[in-house]
Write an enzyme that holds these catalytic residues in place. Structure first.
Site, PDB file in Angstrom:
ATOM      1  N   PHE A 147       0.521  -1.381   0.103  1.00  0.00           N
ATOM      2  CA  PHE A 147       0.184  -0.081  -0.221  1.00  0.00           C
ATOM      3  C   PHE A 147       0.508   1.271   0.005  1.00  0.00           C
ATOM      4  O   PHE A 147       1.862   1.519   0.928  1.00  0.00           O
ATOM      5  CB  PHE A 147      -1.138   0.046   1.202  1.00  0.00           C
ATOM      6  CG  PHE A 147      -1.479   1.037   1.203  1.00  0.00           C
ATOM      7  CD1 PHE A 147      -3.227   1.132   0.134  1.00  0.00           C
ATOM      8  CD2 PHE A 147      -1.593   2.127   1.578  1.00  0.00           C
ATOM      9  CE1 PHE A 147      -3.996   1.896   0.235  1.00  0.00           C
ATOM     10  CE2 PHE A 147      -2.573   3.863   1.608  1.00  0.00           C
ATOM     11  CZ  PHE A 147      -3.744   3.771   0.301  1.00  0.00           C
ATOM     12  N   ASP A 238       8.449   3.000   2.185  1.00  0.00           N
ATOM     13  CA  ASP A 238       7.985   3.117   2.430  1.00  0.00           C
ATOM     14  C   ASP A 238       7.556   2.997   3.957  1.00  0.00           C
ATOM     15  O   ASP A 238       7.361   2.152   4.184  1.00  0.00           O
ATOM     16  CB  ASP A 238       6.734   2.947   1.595  1.00  0.00           C
ATOM     17  CG  ASP A 238       5.144   3.693   2.139  1.00  0.00           C
ATOM     18  OD1 ASP A 238       5.170   4.381   3.102  1.00  0.00           O
ATOM     19  OD2 ASP A 238       4.538   3.671   0.730  1.00  0.00           O
ATOM     20  N   LYS A 267       2.105   9.348   8.694  1.00  0.00           N
ATOM     21  CA  LYS A 267       1.307   9.386   9.407  1.00  0.00           C
ATOM     22  C   LYS A 267       2.271   9.691  11.099  1.00  0.00           C
ATOM     23  O   LYS A 267       2.057  10.303  11.570  1.00  0.00           O
ATOM     24  CB  LYS A 267       1.170   8.088   9.613  1.00  0.00           C
ATOM     25  CG  LYS A 267       0.556   7.042   8.257  1.00  0.00           C
ATOM     26  CD  LYS A 267       0.217   5.697   8.520  1.00  0.00           C
ATOM     27  CE  LYS A 267      -1.311   5.752   7.802  1.00  0.00           C
ATOM     28  NZ  LYS A 267      -0.466   5.184   6.553  1.00  0.00           N
TER      29      LYS A 267
HETATM   30  C1  LIG Z   1      -0.953   5.127   4.886  1.00  0.00           C
HETATM   31  C2  LIG Z   1       0.180   5.080   4.116  1.00  0.00           C
HETATM   32  C3  LIG Z   1      -0.191   5.475   3.114  1.00  0.00           C
HETATM   33  C4  LIG Z   1      -0.636   7.315   2.589  1.00  0.00           C
HETATM   34  O1  LIG Z   1      -0.588   8.127   3.242  1.00  0.00           O
HETATM   35  P1  LIG Z   1      -1.638   9.145   3.335  1.00  0.00           P
HETATM   36  O2  LIG Z   1      -1.008   9.886   3.814  1.00  0.00           O
HETATM   37  O3  LIG Z   1      -2.737   8.838   3.184  1.00  0.00           O
HETATM   38  O4  LIG Z   1      -1.221   9.886   1.837  1.00  0.00           O
HETATM   39  C5  LIG Z   1       1.001   5.305   1.959  1.00  0.00           C
HETATM   40  N1  LIG Z   1       2.207   4.262   2.391  1.00  0.00           N
HETATM   41  C6  LIG Z   1       1.989   3.414   3.478  1.00  0.00           C
HETATM   42  C7  LIG Z   1       3.132   2.690   4.208  1.00  0.00           C
HETATM   43  C8  LIG Z   1       0.555   3.544   4.408  1.00  0.00           C
HETATM   44  O5  LIG Z   1       0.536   3.032   5.033  1.00  0.00           O
END
Ligand SMILES: *Cc1c(COP(=O)(O)O)cnc(C)c1O
Length: 417
Positions: A147, A238, A267
């Site tokens: 994701f 990520d 986050k």
């Molecule tokens: C939540 C998340 C995203 C997206 O972040 P947003 O601030 O919602 O755009 C991307 N990568 C990972 C691993 C995530 O958990």
């Protein structure tokens, strides 16, 4: 377990009116939240809930942490926003902390996880063109069940076809490999590099969060690092969900004992305020003035927030708390797994990102457990098709973890009998 506190005045919340004017992009629980303190949130009727969602792994210091309240109150009275046309000392302060405490050498600030990953994608493409001499279309590899966000490029990077449905054509220049499978990756890279389009980078989560709390394998990542060194492609991680201490180390890649060329944060870095960051080493640092920008990115207000989160992580020794509370939580959940072997398959995770895994043929779905927990006064969130996720604030206490375990036990009894 939920206790009623003093109800705020005019506590009537009209969900139907909300739904009339807010775009219908989320399935919502019938819960309207109004106030928070530490790891507890209260709804509009004054009911208290133990928050093991934390805005989905975002509220690092819980709700209304005194240090954060003090810092934002002070900062809002000084300076909120100026353009990146000028030097912003707080932005430099946060970047210095990030680079001092990681393998990265420079930072670009933006506003969200998706935006940070968009930056990484642009960086990888420019690196592919300028450093690897790839003509045409440099490919970025990502993993199945990953994701990376919801913008068009990051949703394309997200290796889950359900998120692509209805949005074709997707962005060009992406291809997918199974996670934690080095042979499959080697074959994909060899065949793309031989027959094109050549690979510029691989983007991986250290632990797949949304995909089902699926930790990376250290041996796999060691070999990915090696493959990147041999081929010149960038290793991009990520860290939007597990970075900033959630794994029990500052960065998820430290769990895997490797150093990426590029990583992204969001986050936990803002503790509930919107911030994202793209970090890289000097090898990957190919952006020049004009290549990338963000109006809000790195403004004084949100960088004050980031600096405060960083300082509080250190001052309150939160990494140790994350490791200890994580062990406590996993041990308690493992006892519950042992009680329901027909329904529950196990517990997995690092630090304070953990998943309770259902059996593949379980009659119930994660959402059934999440709903039952909500009735007991505990907020949880599903991850993937078979996992219930526990991502409390990093300040969570021993007794709050025990509380969450007790409420989980009651919820499981309700769901499985
Ligand atoms: C939540 C998340 C995203 C997206 O972040 P947003 O601030 O919602 O755009 C991307 N990568 C990972 C691993 C995530 O958990």
């Amino acid at each position: 377990m939920s206790q009623t506190l003093v109800s705020p005045a005019n506590a009537v919340f009209d969900a139907a009116a909300f739904d009339e004017s807010v775009m219908y992009t989320y399935g919502r629980f019938p819960l309207a939240l109004e106030r928070g303190q530490g790891c507890v949130v209260w709804d509009t009727e004054g009911m208290a809930y133990l928050d093991f969602v934390a805005g989905i792994a975002t509220c690092t210091l819980g709700h209304s942490h005194p240090a954060l309240v003090e810092a934002v109150t002070d900062q809002v009275s000084k300076l909120q926003h100026v353009s990146n046309l000028y030097y912003i000392p707080l932005q430099g302060e946060l970047a210095a902390w990030l680079t001092k405490n990681s393998c990265a050498e420079s930072v670009f600030f933006c506003n969200s996880g998706a935006e940070a990953n968009e930056g990484a994608i642009k960086l990888a493409r420019k690196y592919g063109h300028t450093k690897l001499g790839i003509e045409g279309m440099p490919t970025i590899l990502t993993a199945n069940a990953s994701f990376h966000g919801r913008t068009l490029a990051t949703v394309t990077a997200t290796g889950q076809p359900k998120y692509h449905k209805g949005f074709k054509p997707m962005v060009q220049g992406f291809d997918y490999v199974p996670y934690n499978d080095i042979e499959a990756l080697k074959m994909k890279v060899a065949s793309l590099n031989a027959y094109g389009p050549k690979v510029a980078a691989i983007l991986l989560e250290p632990l797949q969060g949304e995909g089902g709390v699926n930790p990376g394998n250290a041996e796999y990542f060691k070999q990915v690092r090696q493959l990147c060194d041999e081929t010149g492609m960038l290793l991009m991680m990520d860290e939007v969900q597990v970075g900033m201490g959630r794994s029990g180390k500052l960065w998820g890649h430290q769990q895997l004992e490797i150093e990426p060329d590029v990583f992204t944060l969001a986050k936990g870095l803002g503790g509930g305020f919107p911030i994202g960051a793209l970090l890289c080493n000097s090898k990957a640092d190919v952006f020049q003035p004009g290549d990338h920008a963000s109006t809000f990115g790195g403004n004084p207000f949100v960088c004050r927030v980031g600096v405060t989160i960083a300082q509080t992580l250190e001052q309150e020794n939160l990494l140790e708390n994350v490791r200890e509370r994580g062990e406590q939580l996993r041990a308690g959940l493992a006892e519950l797994v042992a009680k329901y072997p027909a329904h529950l398959a196990g517990v997995r995770g690092w630090g304070l990102i953990n998943g309770l895994v259902l059996q593949p043929d379980a009659a119930k779905a994660p959402i059934d457990i999440v709903k039952a927990a909500l009735e007991e006064g505990l907020l949880l969130v599903p991850a993937g098709a078979s996992v219930v996720r526990y991502v409390p604030p990093l300040v969570v206490s021993d007794s709050e973890v025990n509380g969450a375990l007790a409420m989980t036990a009651l919820a499981l009894e309700k769901v499985f009998g």
